[in-house]
Design a protein around this motif. Structure first.
Motif, PDB file in Angstrom:
ATOM      1  N   GLY A  35       0.788  -1.237   0.000  1.00  0.00           N
ATOM      2  CA  GLY A  35       0.000   0.000   0.000  1.00  0.00           C
ATOM      3  C   GLY A  35       0.811   1.274   0.000  1.00  0.00           C
ATOM      4  N   LYS A  36       2.135   1.171  -0.151  1.00  0.00           N
ATOM      5  CA  LYS A  36       2.970   2.377  -0.126  1.00  0.00           C
ATOM      6  C   LYS A  36       2.624   3.301  -1.299  1.00  0.00           C
ATOM      7  N   THR A  37       2.582   2.744  -2.490  1.00  0.00           N
ATOM      8  CA  THR A  37       2.276   3.565  -3.662  1.00  0.00           C
ATOM      9  C   THR A  37       0.828   4.039  -3.631  1.00  0.00           C
ATOM     10  N   ASN A  38      -0.076   3.237  -3.057  1.00  0.00           N
ATOM     11  CA  ASN A  38      -1.467   3.665  -2.930  1.00  0.00           C
ATOM     12  C   ASN A  38      -1.573   4.947  -2.103  1.00  0.00           C
ATOM     13  N   LEU A  39      -0.814   5.000  -1.007  1.00  0.00           N
ATOM     14  CA  LEU A  39      -0.828   6.204  -0.164  1.00  0.00           C
ATOM     15  C   LEU A  39      -0.235   7.382  -0.923  1.00  0.00           C
ATOM     16  N   LEU A  40       0.858   7.135  -1.646  1.00  0.00           N
ATOM     17  CA  LEU A  40       1.469   8.194  -2.433  1.00  0.00           C
ATOM     18  C   LEU A  40       0.491   8.699  -3.496  1.00  0.00           C
ATOM     19  N   GLU A  41      -0.249   7.776  -4.102  1.00  0.00           N
ATOM     20  CA  GLU A  41      -1.232   8.151  -5.119  1.00  0.00           C
ATOM     21  C   GLU A  41      -2.354   8.988  -4.510  1.00  0.00           C
ATOM     22  N   ALA A  42      -2.754   8.644  -3.301  1.00  0.00           N
ATOM     23  CA  ALA A  42      -3.781   9.430  -2.620  1.00  0.00           C
ATOM     24  C   ALA A  42      -3.295  10.849  -2.355  1.00  0.00           C
ATOM     25  N   ILE A  43      -2.034  11.002  -1.955  1.00  0.00           N
ATOM     26  CA  ILE A  43      -1.478  12.345  -1.762  1.00  0.00           C
ATOM     27  C   ILE A  43      -1.490  13.108  -3.079  1.00  0.00           C
ATOM     28  N   GLY A  44      -1.042  12.468  -4.152  1.00  0.00           N
ATOM     29  CA  GLY A  44      -0.999  13.131  -5.450  1.00  0.00           C
ATOM     30  C   GLY A  44      -2.357  13.477  -6.014  1.00  0.00           C
ATOM     31  N   TYR A  45      -3.404  12.803  -5.543  1.00  0.00           N
ATOM     32  CA  TYR A  45      -4.760  13.040  -6.050  1.00  0.00           C
ATOM     33  C   TYR A  45      -5.214  14.478  -5.798  1.00  0.00           C
ATOM     34  N   VAL A  46      -4.664  15.110  -4.774  1.00  0.00           N
ATOM     35  CA  VAL A  46      -5.079  16.472  -4.438  1.00  0.00           C
ATOM     36  C   VAL A  46      -4.732  17.468  -5.538  1.00  0.00           C
ATOM     37  N   SER A  47      -3.760  17.118  -6.380  1.00  0.00           N
ATOM     38  CA  SER A  47      -3.266  18.064  -7.371  1.00  0.00           C
ATOM     39  C   SER A  47      -4.253  18.293  -8.513  1.00  0.00           C
ATOM     40  N   ALA A  48      -4.729  17.196  -9.135  1.00  0.00           N
ATOM     41  CA  ALA A  48      -5.609  17.322 -10.301  1.00  0.00           C
ATOM     42  C   ALA A  48      -6.874  16.493 -10.170  1.00  0.00           C
ATOM     43  N   LEU A  49      -7.141  15.972  -8.973  1.00  0.00           N
ATOM     44  CA  LEU A  49      -8.309  15.129  -8.724  1.00  0.00           C
ATOM     45  C   LEU A  49      -8.334  13.944  -9.685  1.00  0.00           C
ATOM     46  N   ARG A  50      -7.149  13.360  -9.873  1.00  0.00           N
ATOM     47  CA  ARG A  50      -7.016  12.161 -10.691  1.00  0.00           C
ATOM     48  C   ARG A  50      -5.818  11.367 -10.197  1.00  0.00           C
ATOM     49  N   ALA A  51      -5.858  10.056 -10.431  1.00  0.00           N
ATOM     50  CA  ALA A  51      -4.771   9.185  -9.996  1.00  0.00           C
ATOM     51  C   ALA A  51      -3.630   9.220 -10.997  1.00  0.00           C
ATOM     52  N   PHE A  52      -2.401   8.996 -10.530  1.00  0.00           N
ATOM     53  CA  PHE A  52      -1.276   9.031 -11.463  1.00  0.00           C
ATOM     54  C   PHE A  52      -1.068   7.692 -12.164  1.00  0.00           C
ATOM     55  N   ARG A  53      -1.801   6.640 -11.734  1.00  0.00           N
ATOM     56  CA  ARG A  53      -1.761   5.378 -12.462  1.00  0.00           C
ATOM     57  C   ARG A  53      -3.032   5.230 -13.291  1.00  0.00           C
ATOM     58  N   PRO A  54      -2.946   4.561 -14.461  1.00  0.00           N
ATOM     59  CA  PRO A  54      -4.130   4.420 -15.306  1.00  0.00           C
ATOM     60  C   PRO A  54      -5.185   3.537 -14.658  1.00  0.00           C
ATOM     61  N   GLY A  55      -6.425   3.743 -15.078  1.00  0.00           N
ATOM     62  CA  GLY A  55      -7.534   2.952 -14.547  1.00  0.00           C
ATOM     63  C   GLY A  55      -8.721   3.833 -14.221  1.00  0.00           C
TER      64      GLY A  55
END
Length: 358
Positions: A35-55
């Motif tokens: 879940g390390k990258t999942n947490l990082l992705e959640a932090i990054g979500y604040v920037s553009a309201l989208r995940a940095f991984r596809p899906g």
């Protein structure tokens, strides 16, 4: 900008978490798939309201849950304390900023910038042009006023034009969509050219700091067409119309733009080693970090997803030297960084979506 608190509920494999950050460098350590990258992705979500991984949104919502939620408390250079709450559902999402609904993404983008350093960044050199266009579009959408609107207008009109081309390309409707495309295309080309000129200089400077300086590394814009006015772009569409009708799609335009990585004047995708390529993409991310900060006056959150372990000791030290002291860094890895015992890091151990501060 600093992230002081994040709360998650049913985000990927994280059932519930509430983390507070008190230092400028935060490290999430654990085995792969925890879940390390999942947490990082959640932090990054604040920037553009989208995940940095596809899906799609389904991938972001924990199995068995109807929605996912993320809450942020941030200290911002310009606005002070800000609170963002995001709810992600299968068929959409909603966000509030300090209690007010976010109604237009264009009004929100750029407020809370993040820059991601990822092991997958090497595909910016090795991969298809679409990935490089996506990088450039996301960068400019967050820091260039009006860019997102121009991008959306261009692609909407392009889609309609392509549909009409498949039907033979006759009638006044085709010209109407071309007139909508043209000014947007010119805006995109001009913004990309200006951004790549600046990024090229920044990449060259940071590459010299990260590498041994034996060869010059940079990036260069490769526009598919040259058009400095709407009239010039319309003339280009008219010139290529017969071929466009034959293949049923628009063959020329900024939707086919690209940029190239150069090392010592040569194409880095062909001539650079893996280590040299990694140094180039690191330099690009540092250039992006500096460009965002200079444009917005806001220090982005820096996300480093399992990249520190891939760097040799010399490049790792140069990474730290290039990173400005006042930016907040969130990093992941399967082992702690070499200086973790010196009190420089706030460390969280991660196992099965659970985070415990060490």
């Amino acid at each position: 900008m600093k992230l002081s608190t994040i709360r998650l509920q049913n985000f990927r494999n994280i059932a519930e978490a509430s983390l507070e950050f008190g230092r400028g460098r935060v490290f999430f350590v654990g085995a792969n798939g925890q879940g390390k990258t999942n947490l990082l992705e959640a932090i990054g979500y604040v920037s553009a309201l989208r995940a940095f991984r596809p899906g799609d949104n389904r991938a972001l919502i924990r199995d068995g849950a109807g929605e996912a939620g993320i809450g942020y408390v941030l200290e911002h250079e310009r606005t002070g304390r800000s609170e963002v709450i995001v709810r992600i559902r299968l068929r959409g999402k909603e966000a509030t900023l300090d209690g007010e609904p976010v109604r237009r993404l264009a009004d929100y983008l750029g407020r809370f910038p993040t820059v991601l350093f990822s092991s997958g960044d090497i595909q910016l050199i090795r991969g298809a042009p679409a990935g490089r266009r996506r990088f450039l579009d996301l960068h400019l959408a967050g820091c260039e006023p009006g860019y997102l609107e121009a991008l959306q207008k261009y692609h909407r009109a392009l889609e309609h034009r392509n549909r009409l081309l498949k039907e033979g390309g006759a009638g006044s409707a085709l010209k109407a969509f071309e007139r909508e495309m043209a000014p947007a295309a010119v805006r995109l080309i001009a913004a990309r050219r200006q951004a790549m000129e600046k990024l090229g200089g920044l990449v060259e400077a940071f590459h010299g700091r990260i590498s041994d300086g034996a060869e010059t590394g940079t990036v260069a814009y490769r526009p598919d067409v040259e058009a400095d006015s709407a009239e010039a772009f319309l003339a280009l569409l008219a010139k290529n119309k017969m071929r466009d009708v034959q293949v049923g799609s628009t063959q020329r335009g900024p939707h086919r733009d690209d940029f190239a990585f150069r090392l010592g004047g040569k194409d880095a995708a062909i001539f650079a080693s893996e280590g040299q390529q990694r140094a180039l993409v690191l330099a690009l991310r540092f250039g992006q970090l500096r460009d965002v900060r200079e444009r917005s006056g806001v220090a982005p959150l820096v996300l480093a997803d399992d990249v520190l372990g891939e760097l040799d000791p010399v490049r790792r030290e140069r990474f730290w030297a290039a990173l400005e002291d006042d930016v907040q860094l969130f990093a992941t890895g399967t082992t702690l960084p070499g200086n973790a015992g010196e009190g420089q890091w706030q460390v969280f151990r991660v196992e099965a979506g659970v985070f415990r501060e060490a």
